[in-house]
Scaffold this motif. Structure first.
Motif, PDB file in Angstrom:
ATOM      1  N   THR A 174       0.793  -1.245   0.000  1.00 18.80           N
ATOM      2  CA  THR A 174       0.000   0.000   0.000  1.00 18.80           C
ATOM      3  C   THR A 174       0.822   1.292   0.000  1.00 18.80           C
ATOM      4  O   THR A 174       0.290   2.357  -0.286  1.00 18.80           O
ATOM      5  CB  THR A 174      -0.935   0.053   1.233  1.00 18.80           C
ATOM      6  OG1 THR A 174      -0.117   0.215   2.406  1.00 18.80           O
ATOM      7  CG2 THR A 174      -1.756  -1.207   1.373  1.00 18.80           C
ATOM      8  N   GLY A 175       2.112   1.205   0.409  1.00 13.75           N
ATOM      9  CA  GLY A 175       2.890   2.436   0.519  1.00 13.75           C
ATOM     10  C   GLY A 175       2.565   3.218   1.786  1.00 13.75           C
ATOM     11  O   GLY A 175       3.005   4.356   1.952  1.00 13.75           O
ATOM     12  N   SER A 176       1.796   2.623   2.714  1.00 12.47           N
ATOM     13  CA  SER A 176       1.545   3.320   3.992  1.00 12.47           C
ATOM     14  C   SER A 176       2.763   3.141   4.904  1.00 12.47           C
ATOM     15  O   SER A 176       3.605   2.272   4.654  1.00 12.47           O
ATOM     16  CB  SER A 176       0.276   2.783   4.665  1.00 12.47           C
ATOM     17  OG  SER A 176       0.461   1.451   5.066  1.00 12.47           O
ATOM     18  N   ILE A 177       2.853   3.981   5.932  1.00 10.14           N
ATOM     19  CA  ILE A 177       3.994   3.886   6.855  1.00 10.14           C
ATOM     20  C   ILE A 177       3.502   3.944   8.305  1.00 10.14           C
ATOM     21  O   ILE A 177       2.444   4.499   8.578  1.00 10.14           O
ATOM     22  CB  ILE A 177       5.026   5.017   6.619  1.00 10.14           C
ATOM     23  CG1 ILE A 177       4.351   6.388   6.639  1.00 10.14           C
ATOM     24  CG2 ILE A 177       5.797   4.800   5.331  1.00 10.14           C
ATOM     25  CD1 ILE A 177       5.334   7.566   6.573  1.00 10.14           C
ATOM     26  N   LEU A 178       4.317   3.386   9.195  1.00 11.45           N
ATOM     27  CA  LEU A 178       4.018   3.504  10.621  1.00 11.45           C
ATOM     28  C   LEU A 178       4.444   4.887  11.083  1.00 11.45           C
ATOM     29  O   LEU A 178       5.456   5.417  10.615  1.00 11.45           O
ATOM     30  CB  LEU A 178       4.779   2.458  11.429  1.00 11.45           C
ATOM     31  CG  LEU A 178       4.342   1.008  11.284  1.00 11.45           C
ATOM     32  CD1 LEU A 178       5.260   0.115  12.113  1.00 11.45           C
ATOM     33  CD2 LEU A 178       2.886   0.818  11.699  1.00 11.45           C
ATOM     34  N   ARG A 179       3.687   5.461  12.020  1.00 10.19           N
ATOM     35  CA  ARG A 179       3.995   6.781  12.578  1.00 10.19           C
ATOM     36  C   ARG A 179       4.350   6.601  14.050  1.00 10.19           C
ATOM     37  O   ARG A 179       3.996   5.569  14.647  1.00 10.19           O
ATOM     38  CB  ARG A 179       2.757   7.683  12.480  1.00 10.19           C
ATOM     39  CG  ARG A 179       2.125   7.707  11.103  1.00 10.19           C
ATOM     40  CD  ARG A 179       2.755   8.732  10.224  1.00 10.19           C
ATOM     41  NE  ARG A 179       2.193   8.709   8.876  1.00 10.19           N
ATOM     42  CZ  ARG A 179       2.519   9.590   7.949  1.00 10.19           C
ATOM     43  NH1 ARG A 179       3.378  10.554   8.201  1.00 10.19           N
ATOM     44  NH2 ARG A 179       1.996   9.508   6.739  1.00 10.19           N
ATOM     45  N   PRO A 180       4.985   7.619  14.663  1.00 16.69           N
ATOM     46  CA  PRO A 180       5.339   7.481  16.077  1.00 16.69           C
ATOM     47  C   PRO A 180       4.145   7.090  16.959  1.00 16.69           C
ATOM     48  O   PRO A 180       4.290   6.330  17.906  1.00 16.69           O
ATOM     49  CB  PRO A 180       5.887   8.860  16.445  1.00 16.69           C
ATOM     50  CG  PRO A 180       6.415   9.392  15.154  1.00 16.69           C
ATOM     51  CD  PRO A 180       5.503   8.857  14.081  1.00 16.69           C
ATOM     52  N   GLU A 181       2.934   7.563  16.603  1.00 10.30           N
ATOM     53  CA  GLU A 181       1.778   7.191  17.455  1.00 10.30           C
ATOM     54  C   GLU A 181       1.467   5.697  17.347  1.00 10.30           C
ATOM     55  O   GLU A 181       0.991   5.088  18.318  1.00 10.30           O
ATOM     56  CB  GLU A 181       0.539   8.057  17.172  1.00 10.30           C
ATOM     57  CG  GLU A 181       0.020   8.057  15.762  1.00 10.30           C
ATOM     58  CD  GLU A 181       0.595   9.213  14.913  1.00 10.30           C
ATOM     59  OE1 GLU A 181       1.751   9.639  15.166  1.00 10.30           O
ATOM     60  OE2 GLU A 181      -0.107   9.675  14.002  1.00 10.30           O
ATOM     61  N   ASP A 182       1.761   5.096  16.197  1.00  9.14           N
ATOM     62  CA  ASP A 182       1.576   3.642  16.074  1.00  9.14           C
ATOM     63  C   ASP A 182       2.546   2.918  17.002  1.00  9.14           C
ATOM     64  O   ASP A 182       2.209   1.930  17.633  1.00  9.14           O
ATOM     65  CB  ASP A 182       1.837   3.182  14.628  1.00  9.14           C
ATOM     66  CG  ASP A 182       0.801   3.726  13.660  1.00  9.14           C
ATOM     67  OD1 ASP A 182      -0.394   3.492  13.899  1.00  9.14           O
ATOM     68  OD2 ASP A 182       1.179   4.389  12.677  1.00  9.14           O
ATOM     69  N   ILE A 183       3.765   3.435  17.053  1.00  2.64           N
ATOM     70  CA  ILE A 183       4.780   2.799  17.907  1.00  2.64           C
ATOM     71  C   ILE A 183       4.350   2.898  19.375  1.00  2.64           C
ATOM     72  O   ILE A 183       4.483   1.928  20.132  1.00  2.64           O
ATOM     73  CB  ILE A 183       6.164   3.465  17.699  1.00  2.64           C
ATOM     74  CG1 ILE A 183       6.608   3.351  16.237  1.00  2.64           C
ATOM     75  CG2 ILE A 183       7.195   2.872  18.656  1.00  2.64           C
ATOM     76  CD1 ILE A 183       6.950   1.969  15.755  1.00  2.64           C
ATOM     77  N   ARG A 184       3.791   4.041  19.743  1.00  2.00           N
ATOM     78  CA  ARG A 184       3.337   4.184  21.150  1.00  2.00           C
ATOM     79  C   ARG A 184       2.236   3.175  21.475  1.00  2.00           C
ATOM     80  O   ARG A 184       2.222   2.557  22.535  1.00  2.00           O
ATOM     81  CB  ARG A 184       2.853   5.619  21.404  1.00  2.00           C
ATOM     82  CG  ARG A 184       4.021   6.582  21.625  1.00  2.00           C
ATOM     83  CD  ARG A 184       3.550   7.894  22.218  1.00  2.00           C
ATOM     84  NE  ARG A 184       2.794   8.695  21.254  1.00  2.00           N
ATOM     85  CZ  ARG A 184       3.349   9.485  20.327  1.00  2.00           C
ATOM     86  NH1 ARG A 184       4.663   9.596  20.239  1.00  2.00           N
ATOM     87  NH2 ARG A 184       2.594  10.177  19.489  1.00  2.00           N
ATOM     88  N   GLN A 185       1.342   2.994  20.542  1.00  4.52           N
ATOM     89  CA  GLN A 185       0.265   2.002  20.741  1.00  4.52           C
ATOM     90  C   GLN A 185       0.865   0.603  20.885  1.00  4.52           C
ATOM     91  O   GLN A 185       0.471  -0.167  21.760  1.00  4.52           O
ATOM     92  CB  GLN A 185      -0.675   2.010  19.523  1.00  4.52           C
ATOM     93  CG  GLN A 185      -1.445   3.288  19.365  1.00  4.52           C
ATOM     94  CD  GLN A 185      -2.742   3.267  20.176  1.00  4.52           C
ATOM     95  OE1 GLN A 185      -2.976   2.354  20.958  1.00  4.52           O
ATOM     96  NE2 GLN A 185      -3.564   4.287  19.999  1.00  4.52           N
ATOM     97  N   LEU A 186       1.805   0.311  20.018  1.00  2.00           N
ATOM     98  CA  LEU A 186       2.450  -1.015  20.047  1.00  2.00           C
ATOM     99  C   LEU A 186       3.138  -1.232  21.392  1.00  2.00           C
ATOM    100  O   LEU A 186       2.993  -2.289  22.020  1.00  2.00           O
ATOM    101  CB  LEU A 186       3.466  -1.093  18.897  1.00  2.00           C
ATOM    102  CG  LEU A 186       4.253  -2.371  18.766  1.00  2.00           C
ATOM    103  CD1 LEU A 186       3.350  -3.543  18.387  1.00  2.00           C
ATOM    104  CD2 LEU A 186       5.362  -2.220  17.706  1.00  2.00           C
ATOM    105  N   GLN A 187       3.872  -0.209  21.837  1.00  4.07           N
ATOM    106  CA  GLN A 187       4.583  -0.329  23.116  1.00  4.07           C
ATOM    107  C   GLN A 187       3.611  -0.619  24.248  1.00  4.07           C
ATOM    108  O   GLN A 187       3.855  -1.477  25.088  1.00  4.07           O
ATOM    109  CB  GLN A 187       5.362   0.964  23.418  1.00  4.07           C
ATOM    110  CG  GLN A 187       6.629   1.066  22.596  1.00  4.07           C
ATOM    111  CD  GLN A 187       7.271   2.443  22.674  1.00  4.07           C
ATOM    112  OE1 GLN A 187       6.577   3.458  22.643  1.00  4.07           O
ATOM    113  NE2 GLN A 187       8.595   2.484  22.759  1.00  4.07           N
ATOM    114  N   SER A 188       2.468   0.080  24.231  1.00  7.90           N
ATOM    115  CA  SER A 188       1.549  -0.117  25.356  1.00  7.90           C
ATOM    116  C   SER A 188       0.900  -1.502  25.285  1.00  7.90           C
ATOM    117  O   SER A 188       0.582  -2.091  26.309  1.00  7.90           O
ATOM    118  CB  SER A 188       0.519   1.012  25.417  1.00  7.90           C
ATOM    119  OG  SER A 188      -0.527   0.770  24.521  1.00  7.90           O
TER     120      SER A 188
END
Ligand code: PMP
Ligand code: GLN
Length: 383
Positions: A174-188
């Motif tokens: 798709t050409g989409s990318i992860l953003r810092p907010e995705d990483i925060r969600q993943l961490q939690s």
């Protein structure tokens, strides 16, 4: 004489869509914007370095973990780009390509009955790699049409058997990318759990518009539980070399190497010698995003004269297009017909969903010479 019967370990799997579309394109002489590979030449200098390495006698087995000087330069690159110190001795292994790095990572840790969260559309090797290990793919659709992760849905689908979450950024198809907010969600989500992560970052440098790549390597707390897969083929326009690497924690990498040593054991030596030298010049990878961004933009400009409607591409070498102003055919039929009637091959995005979900979207690869993109657009304008 009766021959032994074989019960397929992958009964759902046929031939990959990339091979199907590339074969059709070759048979019909179509412009191939389907399978993802560049049609422009790779660096002459890198080719000469391989040649030199062979003449210099680097023709025997490399170390099973990969050539030490290559792992060292990769560790420097990771420190420079992502600010994380990784040990070349215990945390990096050179592999014969990204696909192999992914398969090995999953085979290292998955056991029958483990659940693995896979976001769809998904690169086509993920689910078979999960299933061949007896694990269970838990498929979650990325939100259409922006293809972002719905983290609430992820939370709902977690169980006591969830063993891994598979990520891919920049994302194919798709050409989409992860953003810092995705990483925060993943961490939690993963903190304090036994959940591992596989992060497919083969397109790490193919990211556009100055957005930094949200690599798992930036986050030591996540790297502790992750395998991160890379591909030199994607970075240096030599997909046929089949060379890549895996980065992980020392504990996970120790186990990864047990699987690796009895599968491929070690990788092509001259290419590793050449890459160890070539990577010392940071521009060889830092220049890539701008180079491909220019191709994305040029292709977009050419395609604006067609009836296809673009979806945004933030990274990778792919651009999705809707074709709802042209037809309501299923995407597989559409791509085959367009290849046959107009001579341009693309990839139907439904091929990246196990359910065959079809949003009438096709993927074009823009990692091509300007003349190839022009020829394709000239033909697609006629639709
Ligand atoms: N992951 C993704 C998302 C890819 O697009 C590719 C390219 N085919 C790979 C992994 C595999 O890379 P390699 O060609 O190095 O095996
Ligand atoms: N990654 C490439 C693509 O998405 C193809 C790799 C392959 O053919 N397995 O087109």
């Amino acid at each position: 004489m009766s021959s032994p019967s074989v019960t397929s370990k992958l009964p759902q799997v046929g031939t990959t869509i990339f091979t199907v579309m590339s074969s059709l394109a070759a048979e019909l002489g179509a412009v191939n914007l389907g399978q993802g590979f560049p049609d422009f030449p790779m660096s002459e200098e890198l080719v000469s370095l391989v040649d030199q390495a062979m003449h210099d006698g680097f023709n025997q087995y490399a170390h099973m973990n990969g050539l030490a000087s290559l792992r060292e330069v990769l560790a420097e690159k990771i420190a420079g780009l992502y600010g994380t110190t990784v040990s070349p001795d215990t945390q990096i292994t050179i592999t014969p390509g990204g696909t192999y790095a992914i398969y090995t990572a999953l085979t290292t840790v998955l056991r029958p009955g483990d659940e693995v969260i896979v976001f769809e559309p998904a690169y086509d090797s993920y689910i078979p790699n999960v299933e061949i290990n007896g694990a269970i793919p838990v498929r979650i659709d990325l939100r259409f049409p922006d293809y972002r992760i719905d983290w609430d849905e992820v939370r709902r689908r977690l169980t006591s058997r969830t063993r891994m979450i598979m990520l891919n950024s920049p994302h194919n198809p798709t050409g989409s990318i992860l953003r810092p907010e995705d990483i925060r969600q993943l961490q939690s989500i993963v903190e304090g759990t036994e959940i591992l992560i596989h992060s497919d970052e083969v397109y790490e440098h193919l990211i556009f518009d100055g957005v930094p790549h949200a690599s798992i390597l930036r986050y030591p707390d996540l790297l502790e539980r992750s395998f991160v897969s890379f591909s030199f083929g994607k970075v240096y326009h030599c997909t046929g070399w089949k060379l890549g690497y895996s980065v992980s924690s020392p504990a996970l990498m120790r186990e990864f190497r047990k699987v690796h040593q009895f599968n491929c054991f070690s990788c092509h030596t001259p290419s590793q010698v050449a890459l160890a030298k070539y990577l010392q010049d940071k521009e060889t990878y830092l220049s890539l995003g701008a180079f491909l961004q220019q191709k994305r933009d040029y292709f977009g400009q050419l395609m604006s004269a067609t009836k296809f409607t673009p979806l945004p591409s933030y990274g990778s070498y792919f651009q999705l297009y809707r074709y709802d102003r042209i037809s309501d055919e299923p995407d597989k039929d559409f791509t085959i017909r367009i290849t046959k009637e107009y001579g341009v091959a693309s990839i139907p995005v439904s091929a990246f969903y196990q359910s065959g979900k079809d949003d009438h979207v096709v993927r074009f690869c823009f990692a091509k010479k300007a003349e190839t993109l022009e020829k394709a657009a000239e033909r697609l304008i006629k639709i």
